[in-house]
Design a protein around this motif. Sequence first.
Motif, PDB file in Angstrom:
ATOM      1  N   ARG A   1       9.433  -9.622  -2.267  1.00 27.02           N
ATOM      2  CA  ARG A   1      10.004  -8.269  -2.204  1.00 27.02           C
ATOM      3  C   ARG A   1       9.308  -7.383  -3.234  1.00 27.02           C
ATOM      4  N   ALA A   2       9.117  -6.131  -2.894  1.00 27.62           N
ATOM      5  CA  ALA A   2       8.321  -5.142  -3.640  1.00 27.62           C
ATOM      6  C   ALA A   2       6.885  -5.089  -3.139  1.00 27.62           C
ATOM      7  N   SER A   3       6.456  -6.077  -2.348  1.00 26.14           N
ATOM      8  CA  SER A   3       5.135  -5.988  -1.728  1.00 26.14           C
ATOM      9  C   SER A   3       5.130  -4.834  -0.733  1.00 26.14           C
ATOM     10  N   GLY A   4       3.983  -4.203  -0.570  1.00 27.22           N
ATOM     11  CA  GLY A   4       3.894  -3.024   0.279  1.00 27.22           C
ATOM     12  C   GLY A   4       3.709  -3.351   1.745  1.00 27.22           C
ATOM     13  N   GLY A   5       4.068  -2.378   2.590  1.00 21.74           N
ATOM     14  CA  GLY A   5       3.798  -2.484   4.014  1.00 21.74           C
ATOM     15  C   GLY A   5       4.956  -2.928   4.865  1.00 21.74           C
ATOM     16  N   TYR A   6       6.034  -3.415   4.236  1.00 29.43           N
ATOM     17  CA  TYR A   6       7.144  -3.985   5.003  1.00 29.43           C
ATOM     18  C   TYR A   6       8.376  -3.081   5.029  1.00 29.43           C
ATOM     19  N   GLY A   7       8.206  -1.837   4.665  1.00 31.43           N
ATOM     20  CA  GLY A   7       9.317  -0.902   4.710  1.00 31.43           C
ATOM     21  C   GLY A   7       9.875  -0.586   3.334  1.00 31.43           C
ATOM     22  N   LYS A   8      10.590   0.543   3.274  1.00 28.19           N
ATOM     23  CA  LYS A   8      11.128   1.045   2.004  1.00 28.19           C
ATOM     24  C   LYS A   8      12.168   0.106   1.405  1.00 28.19           C
TER      25      LYS A   8
ATOM     26  N   GLY B   1      -0.947  -9.345  -7.504  1.00 28.29           N
ATOM     27  CA  GLY B   1      -0.596  -8.383  -8.534  1.00 28.29           C
ATOM     28  C   GLY B   1       0.127  -7.184  -7.960  1.00 28.29           C
ATOM     29  N   GLY B   2       0.291  -6.172  -8.787  1.00 26.10           N
ATOM     30  CA  GLY B   2       0.978  -4.947  -8.376  1.00 26.10           C
ATOM     31  C   GLY B   2       2.046  -4.573  -9.403  1.00 26.10           C
ATOM     32  N   PRO B   3       3.301  -4.983  -9.155  1.00 22.74           N
ATOM     33  CA  PRO B   3       3.703  -5.691  -7.942  1.00 22.74           C
ATOM     34  C   PRO B   3       4.134  -4.761  -6.809  1.00 22.74           C
ATOM     35  N   LYS B   4       4.501  -3.505  -7.143  1.00 20.51           N
ATOM     36  CA  LYS B   4       5.131  -2.653  -6.136  1.00 20.51           C
ATOM     37  C   LYS B   4       4.074  -1.907  -5.338  1.00 20.51           C
ATOM     38  N   GLY B   5       3.918  -2.292  -4.085  1.00 22.76           N
ATOM     39  CA  GLY B   5       2.950  -1.630  -3.215  1.00 22.76           C
ATOM     40  C   GLY B   5       1.875  -2.543  -2.679  1.00 22.76           C
ATOM     41  N   PRO B   6       1.115  -3.242  -3.541  1.00 24.27           N
ATOM     42  CA  PRO B   6       0.091  -4.162  -3.024  1.00 24.27           C
ATOM     43  C   PRO B   6       0.707  -5.332  -2.262  1.00 24.27           C
ATOM     44  N   ARG B   7      -0.116  -6.018  -1.504  1.00 20.97           N
ATOM     45  CA  ARG B   7       0.299  -7.200  -0.761  1.00 20.97           C
ATOM     46  C   ARG B   7      -0.927  -8.055  -0.500  1.00 20.97           C
ATOM     47  N   ASP B   8      -0.698  -9.311  -0.138  1.00 24.15           N
ATOM     48  CA  ASP B   8      -1.795 -10.153   0.326  1.00 24.15           C
ATOM     49  C   ASP B   8      -2.014  -9.906   1.808  1.00 24.15           C
ATOM     50  N   ASN B   9      -3.271 -10.050   2.238  1.00 25.87           N
ATOM     51  CA  ASN B   9      -3.638  -9.830   3.629  1.00 25.87           C
ATOM     52  C   ASN B   9      -4.384 -11.036   4.178  1.00 25.87           C
ATOM     53  N   TRP B  10      -4.369 -11.139   5.504  1.00 23.23           N
ATOM     54  CA  TRP B  10      -5.084 -12.217   6.172  1.00 23.23           C
ATOM     55  C   TRP B  10      -6.585 -11.965   6.099  1.00 23.23           C
ATOM     56  N   GLY B  11      -7.345 -13.040   5.931  1.00 24.55           N
ATOM     57  CA  GLY B  11      -8.799 -12.926   5.928  1.00 24.55           C
ATOM     58  C   GLY B  11      -9.413 -13.889   4.937  1.00 24.55           C
TER      59      GLY B  11
END
Length: 682
Positions: free
Chosen positions: A458-465, A427-437
């Motif tokens: 694209r639009a997932s968070g953490g990978y740069g502006k 979800g999100g979509p802009k900012g959240p992301r899936d993480n390992w675990g």
Amino acid sequence: MKKNYMNKLSLSIFLFLILVSNIKAQNMTEETATPILDRELFFGNPEISGGQLSPDGKWISFMKEYEGIMNIWVKKFDEPFEEARPLTNSKRPMQGYFWSFDGKYILYVKDENGDENVNIFAVDPMATAEINEVPVSRNLTPLKEITARINLVSKKNPDLMMVLLNDRDKAWFDLYQLKISTGELTKIYENNDRVTGFDFDWDEKLRILSKTDEKGSTVTYKIEGEKLAPIYETSVSEQAYVTGWTPDNKKAYFVSNKGDLNLSTLLLMDLETLKITKIESDPKNKVDFGGLSTSDLTRKIISTSYTDDKTTYYWQDKSWESSYKFLQSKFPGRELSFQSSTNDEKKLLVAIYGDKYAAEVYYFNVETKELLLQYVPRPALKNVEQYLAPMTSVSYKSSDGLEIPGYLTIPVGSDGKNLPVIILVHGGPKGPRDNWGYDSQVQFLANRGYAVLQPNFRASGGYGKKFLNAGDLQWGKLMQDDITWGVKYLISEGIANKDKVAIMGGSYGGYATLAGLAFTPELYACGVDIVGPSNIFTLLESIPAYWEAGRAFFYAMVGDPKTVEGKKRIEEASPLFSSDKIIKPLLIIQGANDPRVKQAESDQIVVALRDKRKQVSYLLADDEGHGFRKPVNNMAMYAETEKFLAEILGGRYQQEMPENVAIRLGEITVDISKVTYEPKNK
């Protein structure tokens, strides 16, 4: 003749040995094959979770089931968990809890049936109650239809908190001082000027305000007596926030991606001279700044962190680093996080986890290195860890060549070829992301025989502006391509059976499910939409009032409905207006009290598909909001989901279910012939 007899005897023995070998092989396969794990292992209540040490370390609180719902319990640290006392009897799962700094209170927040009208409650952890009763909790913000937010929990005066309330104006939050012992509220700042952030320093003095205008630009101000002086500004496509202070409170740590910065970076601003110094960004130059951890005792930095495929910590405090490395040596191949700490930072609760492991929580004494297992949240899951599947990092190119990261999980015992696949969209979509675990959804689906791809589109968070903003105005377009090309990647690698690919997700993931079925109707065999918007026009019209500060942010993502171009984009991106193209079965799941993606979003698409004689099923829970949180609802939802997927993709599913789950599934299953939708503006 003797020779012929011997040949026949040899042949008989040979055939017998083959038969025995086949029987043994069959038995071995039956014994070693991955069993269907009970869905309750994944979605039922954990036995214990959310443990926290009291500030002095003499007590431990935790979440445990009470009358079917996870509630707060407490015990002396050296007592067995069986001796614990329940402190609350909430009928709704809570959104979190914590101890006041002096240990006199446990505070928690909750809403009503998922409506996100949140209140703050306090309970005395030392209070006693009658048999089969719990101590009385006090609602510290006893107001209707408000969303209370905690801004600061005081350490200087543990009886105080700073809270934000939107009681005066539903769109904007005023700042209040809240006295925990009495519930007395004192207004500190009446927000008539679009303030979106209040920042206090170590001495709990309000130092910084942030204001966001109608265009989404945010100006940060320092407070100089009765005046505000601007010190920093970002546009709607940039981000900046205060994340800490130097020990002397003269400088503030900022995280920003303003201007030429692509990866968000940790900066230090001198509030007197306004000089900005770069502290650090990702040493590998791959991801955004992750987090800053500081000590309440020394006020100095403990560590910084960055999350790529996994999280990496960079330590500045040697004592904390030593503890971390010691724990790593005890749990090789696992990840760990510090879950709770005493005020003196000498006693910790540490969570140990991994992608294919049930979590464990340990007590750790920093000085003596004493390490004691406290609890395993899901011990029954621990017993079947050998059937949990590893999560692997993958990447592939999208339609325009952009590299898309993600995670792939292959079922245990599979050769990883020609598999039915679930594309699980976050979800999100802009900012959240899936993480390992460990991920309960992923492990559940993998256990049923599906490969699971989690694309960080694209639009997932953490990978740069650039990656974050690359999703603007791309709903149903390049963002959807990122998911579509993930399917193509799995097919090209021989992992996916091209005729057995499903798409599933919640919130934006639900939207992507609808978009996938509408815009690429031949690609997927079916879809599961969980609280996903179908009509972006009505989505924007119905967002909560207190999201007003983010309206320009939303328009930047999907288009401005007040402009001709914006209307065109929104109509093209809304799956509702392409519902005639949907040809594959669809399961829709919705919470009736969802304030973000309202029930109308699901009702509209159900009516449209039903009237076009499409195959659609509908689950609607009257006691849920943006996603299901009650265990019985979750169990019912996933029982229906796995049956739906199995019938179309050919995976396995658990046919039996507890009586209460079966009853609840019947209650939330909607007769689609009775669904109606009346648009506000015809």
